[in-house]
Motif scaffolding. Structure first.
Motif, PDB file in Angstrom:
ATOM      1  N   ARG A   1       0.799  -1.217   0.000  1.00 37.59           N
ATOM      2  CA  ARG A   1       0.000   0.000   0.000  1.00 37.59           C
ATOM      3  C   ARG A   1       0.838   1.275   0.000  1.00 37.59           C
ATOM      4  N   SER A   2       2.147   1.157  -0.116  1.00 36.32           N
ATOM      5  CA  SER A   2       3.011   2.331   0.008  1.00 36.32           C
ATOM      6  C   SER A   2       3.287   3.024  -1.318  1.00 36.32           C
ATOM      7  N   HIS A   3       3.315   2.281  -2.432  1.00 35.05           N
ATOM      8  CA  HIS A   3       3.722   2.843  -3.718  1.00 35.05           C
ATOM      9  C   HIS A   3       2.606   2.674  -4.746  1.00 35.05           C
ATOM     10  N   SER A   4       2.010   3.786  -5.151  1.00 39.39           N
ATOM     11  CA  SER A   4       0.913   3.736  -6.125  1.00 39.39           C
ATOM     12  C   SER A   4       1.372   3.197  -7.464  1.00 39.39           C
TER      13      SER A   4
ATOM     14  N   ARG B   1       1.463  -0.544  -7.413  1.00 41.50           N
ATOM     15  CA  ARG B   1       0.120  -1.139  -7.361  1.00 41.50           C
ATOM     16  C   ARG B   1      -0.565  -1.076  -8.720  1.00 41.50           C
ATOM     17  N   ASN B   2      -0.379   0.026  -9.424  1.00 43.73           N
ATOM     18  CA  ASN B   2      -1.041   0.202 -10.723  1.00 43.73           C
ATOM     19  C   ASN B   2      -0.299  -0.467 -11.873  1.00 43.73           C
TER      20      ASN B   2
END
Length: 641
Positions: free
Chosen positions: A136-139, A142-143
């Protein structure tokens, strides 16, 4: 433009672009009719378009939908399709195809190393991707699972790649030192050829270009003749210092092998090694090099258990024959008036011994921003006198990055009031280095060296006490010319930290604050520090120092001076425009000796001096007149320049 107007405008542009339906170039038409007809159309920002309306040519970044009004055109400067189109769904799709392919390969082929490699790659792909999606730290990760990691990889290698392959020799973005200066330090440390072919690479007509004015009748100056005696009439053990020395770098910030190499190099080259505020370690003492003991707010190596100053411990360490001078640290250029904390988890037995703190530690080791022994100018002067007595008459001074000018003037008033003078003052510039500093402090707090140096020199001159105090300067000193330039601006000798680090192998990897220095200089990782061979690097320190001081002496002689003390700011010139140059004497005018005393100094200096004199209650009974100051200097054979 209002939103309904933008909607109507986009539809009009679409008609003009696609040529379908009522397509025609919108010329002499009423925009209001178009807007009303198409007010419910959604606006889209796509391609820049030039169009005409009522005889006027207009440019807009608004554009059109493609024919199906659902597919957007590709924006200018976008990433390649494979990157822009990547998503979690694409990750799953590629992963499934890869898994099916690797399973089919294993099922239809003999189990060998080559046939297992695709399965390992696919398994790693899934492991990394699922980890990226779940974190959950790096968008970006995640994307863009897996592919998003490339950004961080490129970001990590960018400084090293640029420094090694892209940066030019004299590029200003090569900071703290450009490649040309780093190469010079390496060449001199390794005793390699340090001459340049075909002439300078500098633009000599660029603003800021600085050069010396040589004499038709040069002198011969040797490094042996260029030493400076530090210690005034109140000091009983003066010290003969080199023009260039090792600036303060603590054990803990540097590795034990780095400290050993620097100190042995100082021993070989006959110059001093400043300990930094981290105390006197066994590594400072092992090779017998001259030491300047730096005492910071933590009073390391001279502190009680509660962190206060210990006169007994100070006296014991100050009596060591290697300790030649004592320096009280008020502030440093890279992070002035900022304290620090060493977590107890990082305190090793060696660090505890050097700092004089208990081991195993019971708490973090704190270096507060301020000293507990004094809080006023008079208190500092009294502390200097006390340390001089406890050390048996060794030179005692203080180090600071110049901040509020009135405070420095108040300190000079206190010197005159007490008739007690430090043997030296070290002026550290805001461009100075450190292992770790808050960016706001490093980038935006403190006075740069040239302004700080010239200010301090002028205040001491104007007060008529310059003869008692030597000025040491530090801040991006690396070449012989940088030494001479600072001597011309008022310094008596120089310290350098980063140049000495280059001499023992620093490659400017900018990892000083990570404990991962690849050359073993700024780390406590024993595996990394083993790469630094003390015997080899100590010779390099001595080589660099000797050849740089020799260069400085050659420049001093070329300027027509027989001694470093003869250098004047008129001998150094700086270009201020393409058609104008000014000497340092014009850019940084000198205050006449003793001018503050009889009120003849420049107005800005005199007003500040008078204000601080009233604040510190220094009356005329405590000071000599300017005439008496000048006569005293003439009596002892000193210049009144």
């Amino acid at each position: 433009m209002p939103l309904p107007a933008l909607r109507g405008l986009q539809v009009a542009l679409r008609v003009a672009r696609t040529g379908g339906g009522n397509s025609q170039l919108v010329r002499n038409a009423s925009p209001l009719a178009i807007f009303r007809e198409n007010v419910d159309r959604p606006p889209v920002i796509l391609h820049p378009v030039v169009f005409s309306c009522n005889g006027r040519e207009l440019r807009t970044t608004a554009a059109v939908l493609d024919d199906d009004e659902k597919t957007y055109g590709k924006r200018h400067g976008a990433l390649p399709g494979v990157v822009d189109d990547w998503s979690r769904n694409k990750f799953y799709g590629v992963g499934v195809v890869g898994a099916v392919g690797s399973i089919w390969l294993l099922a239809t082929s003999p189990i060998t190393v080559p046939t297992c490699i695709p399965a390992v790659v696919v398994a790693s792909y899934w492991a990394l991707g699922l980890k990226d999606i779940s974190q959950r730290s790096h968008s970006v990760r995640r994307n863009f699972p897996v592919l998003g990691r490339v950004r961080y990889l490129l970001e990590a290698v960018r400084p090293n790649f640029r420094q090694s392959f892209i940066e030019s020799d004299t590029e200003k973005s090569g900071v703290p030192f450009d490649r040309e200066h780093r190469a010079l330090a390496y060449q001199r440390a390794k005793a390699m050829i340090d001459t340049v072919p075909l002439g300078t690479k500098r633009d000599v007509y660029e603003d800021g270009y600085t050069y010396g004015l040589h004499s038709m009748f040069p002198k011969h100056v040797t490094p042996e003749d260029a030493r400076v005696t530090v210690g005034n009439h109140q000091c009983t053990q003066p010290y003969s210092a080199s023009l260039l020395n090792i600036s303060g770098m603590s054990y803990g910030a540097l590795s034990e092998n780095a400290i050993l190499a620097l100190n042995q190099g100082a021993k070989l080259g006959n110059f001093y090694h400043n300990t930094g505020e981290g105390g006197i370690s066994s590594f400072h003492l092992e090779h017998g090099g001259d030491i300047v003991w730096n005492i910071g707010t933590g009073y390391f190596a001279c502190r009680n258990v509660d962190g206060t100053f210990s006169p007994e411990m100070f006296k014991e360490n100050a009596a060591r024959p290697q300790v030649k001078m004592i320096e009280i640290k008020l502030s440093q250029g890279a992070k002035p008036s900022h304290g620090g904390v060493l977590p107890k988890a990082k305190i090793t037995p060696q660090i505890a011994e050097a700092r004089g703190i208990p081991y195993p530690p019971t708490s973090d080791c704190n270096s507060p921003p301020n000293h507990s022994e004094f809080s006023t100018p008079e208190g500092l002067i009294d502390f200097i006198s006390r340390l001089r007595d406890l050390s048996g008459g060794k030179p005692v001074g203080f180090k600071l990055c110049v901040g509020q000018p009135e405070e420095f003037m108040a300190l000079v008033h206190a010197m005159r009031k007490r008739d007690v003078y430090p043997d030296f003052i070290t002026i550290d510039g805001a461009e100075g280095g450190t292992g770790a500093a808050p960016p706001e402090f490093s980038n935006s707090i403190g006075t740069p060296l040239i302004e700080g140096l010239t200010f301090a020199n002028n205040v001491l001159r104007g007060a008529g006490i310059r003869e008692h105090i030597k000025i040491i300067c530090s801040g991006k000193v690396l070449t012989g010319f940088s030494i001479v330039e600072r001597l011309a601006l008022g310094a008596d000798l120089c310290n350098s930290a980063r140049a000495m680090m280059y001499a023992i192998g620093c490659i400017q990897a900018l990892k000083c604050n990570t404990n991962q220095c690849p050359t073993g200089v700024a780390t406590q990782d024993r595996v990394l520090m083993e790469g630094l061979v003390v015997e080899d690097k100590s010779n390099r320190v001595a080589n660099y120092h000797g050849r740089t001081v020799k260069s400085a002496c050659e420049i001093i002689g070329a300027l027509g001076c027989a001694d470093a003390s003869e250098i004047r700011p008129t001998r150094i010139v700086k270009r201020v425009s393409e058609t104008e140059v000014k000497s340092m004497a014009e850019l940084y005018p000198l205050v006449e000796y003793g001018a503050f005393v009889d009120g003849t100094a420049p107005k800005i200096y005199q007003a500040m001096w008078d204000r601080t004199e009233a604040r510190t209650a220094v009356g005329s009974a405590h000071v000599a007149t300017r005439r008496e100051i000048i006569e005293r200097r003439k009596t002892v054979g000193l210049s009144v320049y």
